[in-house]
Motif scaffolding. Structure first.
Motif: not given
Length: 137
Positions: A37-64
């Motif tokens: 369940i944690c693996g699926i949760s991690y996948f969803l959180v990271y995928a949704l964030d990288l796809a910019k589904i979550f509210p996006v900051s006006p600042n660009k995401m740091p490379r790190a």
């Protein structure tokens, strides 16, 4: 409110993953299910964030941070698959832990205190950034 709930979710996911290490070592089947369940949760959180589904900051995401999320997304796949494979394979016995209950309780209290501190800090920090940006239009 949403930001606070999201920070609590991420903190519980991170700290819960660390707790799963112990329970996996002693052979708890529930820990293996929770790892999937944690693996699926991690996948969803990271995928949704990288796809910019979550509210996006006006600042660009740091490379790190970008690379941490990409690596986390990649690592979530074998975590999920290996957990599910382990559940399907017969097991011959569980490991034995030599950690005393008082040590486990002390560790649990420490993790809860650190987790609460992380949630409070992250939520207040994000709220300060929103206030500094001014009202939304």
């Amino acid at each position: 409110m949403t930001l606070g709930i999201f920070n609590v979710f991420l903190t519980v996911l991170g700290i819960g993953s660390l707790a799963l290490i112990y329970f996996s070592f002693i052979g708890s089947e529930i820990a293996v299910i929770m790892a999937a369940i944690c693996g699926i949760s991690y996948f969803l959180v990271y995928a949704l964030d990288l796809a910019k589904i979550f509210p996006v900051s006006p600042n660009k995401m740091p490379r790190a941070l970008f690379w941490i999320e990409v690596i986390g997304l990649i690592l979530s796949i074998p975590l999920t698959l290996l957990s599910l494979i382990y559940l399907l394979l017969p097991t011959e016995g569980a490991g034995i832990s030599e950690v005393s209950p008082s040590t486990m309780l002390l560790g649990l209290v420490a993790v809860i205190v650190v987790g609460a501190g992380i949630v409070i800090f992250a939520t207040k920090s994000a709220m300060r950034q929103r206030e500094a940006q001014g009202p939304s239009r």
